[in-house]
Write an enzyme that holds these catalytic residues in place. Sequence first.
Site, PDB file in Angstrom:
ATOM      1  N   LYS A  74      52.340   7.532  63.994  1.00  0.00           N
ATOM      2  CA  LYS A  74      53.024   6.622  64.575  1.00  0.00           C
ATOM      3  C   LYS A  74      54.046   7.125  65.668  1.00  0.00           C
ATOM      4  O   LYS A  74      54.593   6.384  66.551  1.00  0.00           O
ATOM      5  CB  LYS A  74      53.737   5.937  63.540  1.00  0.00           C
ATOM      6  CG  LYS A  74      52.872   4.765  62.591  1.00  0.00           C
ATOM      7  CD  LYS A  74      53.562   4.278  61.588  1.00  0.00           C
ATOM      8  CE  LYS A  74      54.188   5.179  60.506  1.00  0.00           C
ATOM      9  NZ  LYS A  74      53.038   5.656  59.671  1.00  0.00           N
ATOM     10  N   GLY A  75      54.693   8.191  65.243  1.00  0.00           N
ATOM     11  CA  GLY A  75      55.543   8.776  66.116  1.00  0.00           C
ATOM     12  C   GLY A  75      55.025   9.076  67.724  1.00  0.00           C
ATOM     13  O   GLY A  75      55.808   8.851  68.569  1.00  0.00           O
ATOM     14  N   VAL A 112      43.935  12.313  71.847  1.00  0.00           N
ATOM     15  CA  VAL A 112      42.991  13.396  72.100  1.00  0.00           C
ATOM     16  C   VAL A 112      43.882  14.601  71.848  1.00  0.00           C
ATOM     17  O   VAL A 112      42.983  15.951  72.240  1.00  0.00           O
ATOM     18  CB  VAL A 112      42.249  13.340  73.467  1.00  0.00           C
ATOM     19  CG1 VAL A 112      41.565  12.148  73.527  1.00  0.00           C
ATOM     20  CG2 VAL A 112      43.271  13.371  74.864  1.00  0.00           C
ATOM     21  N   ARG A 146      53.976  18.548  51.679  1.00  0.00           N
ATOM     22  CA  ARG A 146      52.567  18.470  50.907  1.00  0.00           C
ATOM     23  C   ARG A 146      51.403  18.451  51.670  1.00  0.00           C
ATOM     24  O   ARG A 146      51.518  17.684  52.610  1.00  0.00           O
ATOM     25  CB  ARG A 146      52.892  17.328  49.876  1.00  0.00           C
ATOM     26  CG  ARG A 146      53.915  17.327  48.699  1.00  0.00           C
ATOM     27  CD  ARG A 146      53.944  16.447  47.846  1.00  0.00           C
ATOM     28  NE  ARG A 146      54.030  15.014  48.293  1.00  0.00           N
ATOM     29  CZ  ARG A 146      54.001  13.952  47.656  1.00  0.00           C
ATOM     30  NH1 ARG A 146      53.804  13.678  46.406  1.00  0.00           N
ATOM     31  NH2 ARG A 146      54.544  12.807  48.315  1.00  0.00           N
ATOM     32  N   GLY A 182      49.499   5.709  55.900  1.00  0.00           N
ATOM     33  CA  GLY A 182      50.623   6.508  56.518  1.00  0.00           C
ATOM     34  C   GLY A 182      50.101   7.718  57.421  1.00  0.00           C
ATOM     35  O   GLY A 182      49.089   8.141  56.939  1.00  0.00           O
ATOM     36  N   ASP A 183      51.271   8.400  57.909  1.00  0.00           N
ATOM     37  CA  ASP A 183      50.817   9.366  58.614  1.00  0.00           C
ATOM     38  C   ASP A 183      49.620   9.587  59.809  1.00  0.00           C
ATOM     39  O   ASP A 183      49.021  10.383  59.799  1.00  0.00           O
ATOM     40  CB  ASP A 183      50.268  10.891  57.639  1.00  0.00           C
ATOM     41  CG  ASP A 183      51.293  11.046  56.440  1.00  0.00           C
ATOM     42  OD1 ASP A 183      52.563  11.138  56.967  1.00  0.00           O
ATOM     43  OD2 ASP A 183      51.168  11.080  55.168  1.00  0.00           O
ATOM     44  N   THR A 198      54.728   2.436  48.270  1.00  0.00           N
ATOM     45  CA  THR A 198      56.121   2.669  48.372  1.00  0.00           C
ATOM     46  C   THR A 198      57.038   1.494  48.092  1.00  0.00           C
ATOM     47  O   THR A 198      56.328   0.535  47.409  1.00  0.00           O
ATOM     48  CB  THR A 198      56.422   2.941  50.042  1.00  0.00           C
ATOM     49  OG1 THR A 198      57.682   3.368  50.071  1.00  0.00           O
ATOM     50  CG2 THR A 198      56.036   1.677  50.797  1.00  0.00           C
ATOM     51  N   THR A 225      58.532  10.857  46.634  1.00  0.00           N
ATOM     52  CA  THR A 225      59.239  12.131  47.298  1.00  0.00           C
ATOM     53  C   THR A 225      60.415  12.677  46.567  1.00  0.00           C
ATOM     54  O   THR A 225      61.037  13.523  46.799  1.00  0.00           O
ATOM     55  CB  THR A 225      59.416  11.870  48.662  1.00  0.00           C
ATOM     56  OG1 THR A 225      60.515  10.807  48.685  1.00  0.00           O
ATOM     57  CG2 THR A 225      58.394  11.533  49.453  1.00  0.00           C
ATOM     58  N   GLN A 261      55.649   4.706  56.545  1.00  0.00           N
ATOM     59  CA  GLN A 261      54.294   4.752  55.763  1.00  0.00           C
ATOM     60  C   GLN A 261      53.361   3.946  56.526  1.00  0.00           C
ATOM     61  O   GLN A 261      53.143   4.032  57.550  1.00  0.00           O
ATOM     62  CB  GLN A 261      54.778   4.114  54.420  1.00  0.00           C
ATOM     63  CG  GLN A 261      55.835   5.097  53.499  1.00  0.00           C
ATOM     64  CD  GLN A 261      57.145   4.653  53.809  1.00  0.00           C
ATOM     65  OE1 GLN A 261      57.420   3.738  54.208  1.00  0.00           O
ATOM     66  NE2 GLN A 261      57.997   5.749  53.514  1.00  0.00           N
ATOM     67  N   ARG A 310      47.986  16.905  52.827  1.00  0.00           N
ATOM     68  CA  ARG A 310      47.442  15.760  52.580  1.00  0.00           C
ATOM     69  C   ARG A 310      46.210  15.786  52.334  1.00  0.00           C
ATOM     70  O   ARG A 310      45.328  16.598  52.447  1.00  0.00           O
ATOM     71  CB  ARG A 310      47.612  15.082  53.943  1.00  0.00           C
ATOM     72  CG  ARG A 310      48.871  14.677  54.489  1.00  0.00           C
ATOM     73  CD  ARG A 310      48.703  14.305  56.203  1.00  0.00           C
ATOM     74  NE  ARG A 310      50.332  14.138  56.568  1.00  0.00           N
ATOM     75  CZ  ARG A 310      50.737  14.327  57.808  1.00  0.00           C
ATOM     76  NH1 ARG A 310      49.863  14.773  58.765  1.00  0.00           N
ATOM     77  NH2 ARG A 310      52.009  14.172  58.270  1.00  0.00           N
ATOM     78  N   ALA A 329      59.558   8.991  54.779  1.00  0.00           N
ATOM     79  CA  ALA A 329      58.682   8.881  55.791  1.00  0.00           C
ATOM     80  C   ALA A 329      58.881   9.899  56.995  1.00  0.00           C
ATOM     81  O   ALA A 329      60.284   9.991  57.062  1.00  0.00           O
ATOM     82  CB  ALA A 329      58.658   7.347  56.437  1.00  0.00           C
ATOM     83  N   GLY A 330      57.925  10.407  57.667  1.00  0.00           N
ATOM     84  CA  GLY A 330      58.336  11.379  58.631  1.00  0.00           C
ATOM     85  C   GLY A 330      57.282  11.290  59.936  1.00  0.00           C
ATOM     86  O   GLY A 330      56.303  10.809  59.762  1.00  0.00           O
ATOM     87  N   HIS A 331      57.991  11.429  61.049  1.00  0.00           N
ATOM     88  CA  HIS A 331      57.032  11.269  62.404  1.00  0.00           C
ATOM     89  C   HIS A 331      57.188  12.726  62.970  1.00  0.00           C
ATOM     90  O   HIS A 331      58.526  13.149  63.032  1.00  0.00           O
ATOM     91  CB  HIS A 331      57.597  10.314  63.212  1.00  0.00           C
ATOM     92  CG  HIS A 331      57.521   8.947  62.706  1.00  0.00           C
ATOM     93  ND1 HIS A 331      56.715   8.527  61.781  1.00  0.00           N
ATOM     94  CD2 HIS A 331      58.620   7.776  62.919  1.00  0.00           C
ATOM     95  CE1 HIS A 331      56.951   7.094  61.681  1.00  0.00           C
ATOM     96  NE2 HIS A 331      57.997   6.729  62.110  1.00  0.00           N
TER      97      HIS A 331
END
Length: 427
Positions: free
Chosen positions: A16-17, A413, A302, A12-13, A238, A128, A223, A304, A39-41
Amino acid sequence: MPALVLLGAQWGDEGKGKATDLLGGSVDYVVRYQGGNNAGHTVVVGDQKYALHLLPSGILSPGCTPVIGNGVVVDPSVLLSELSGLNERGVDTSKLLISGNAHIITPYNVTVDKVTERFLGKRKIGTTGRGIGPTYADKINRVGIRVQDLYDESILTQKVEAALDAKNQMLTKLYNRRAIAVEQVVGELLGYADKLAPYVADTVLVLNEALEQDKVVLFEGGQGTLLDIDHGTYPFVTSSNPTAGGACTGAGVGPTKISRVIGILKAYTTRVGAGPFPTELFDEDGEALRRIGGERGVTTGRDRRCGWFDAVIARYATRVNGLTDFFLTKLDVLTGWEQIPVCVAYEIDGKRVEELPYSQSDFHHAKPVYEMLPGWSEDISKAKSFSDLPKNAQAYVKALEEMSGAPISAIGVGPGRDETIEINSFL
């Protein structure tokens, strides 16, 4: 049928966003098919940064219909707060659709999540604390509350009563907590009904009709592959299926309608929460990756855990998802290293292993086998084509592509919407 699945190929992280947003202008629907507000984007548009926790990234693309599928678990207060925040910033959220079959995260799900995780102590999973796992457990145990239940007070009350019969016993007798009143929960949930009503729809029908009309539908996982409940590093996973198969069940479309599966890879590796992580760094390099990459969880806040690129898990992600392409993100973060280690295999009990071990014990004891690749010092953030990259950066991308088992079709990039090199079109 132009249906694409876009998912995380690590823990995850991965960005994806950014990938979803890149496609957003060419996509008619963007569908979240699993997970919740754990989950966050982060999406950067011009000088604006948007942190999305539950909403599909496509909500930032005019003309795109964002959909929350039946496989998602929805915290109504979080969703409404997120919608309100976007509206205040001038983002049109009126096209959002929410599946009536999506499950609701109730106040008691959040309570159970927090008290059980605290009770586990050193054995905690690293959740979480937002009620995601208990909500999926209720779904499987057939005592879950669905969005459609908000529109039938009698059914809603019966379901809350059934769920609290067991949970109040656990809370009072095992955890020494106060019992939760049925009326209080029902009243709170009914308070969301009118506010959510404009968005609730039969999303399975909507999406299948869209595909029949040759609309472009993008299915967006939260995720990542190694957090999948079936295919991840269990039990540090998850509670749903972020892998490609989850798109079919979580949105209600058949597998024959999926035309492309895109895996998002970070140019190094990160992880949030507990669990094994073979390439994790505890030195200055790890701290530099964290600092330069801005490695802090969008939803959790948090830091990573950071490590070098792991080709073993990339190959695994290719296999279990049937990946057709990769989107490599954050290549710019690696600028400045003279040499960059890449994990090409593991050493387990003195033996070299090139595929992900199925045994949890073996994976916990896996030691990375590194191959050193030459680094680069040039700024790559202005690169518009693959040939604009320094030779060593090109060689790094090509090496990762060969090791991972699928073509790298786009490279990030920089964090901005336009800071992407597109090698092959995803559409």
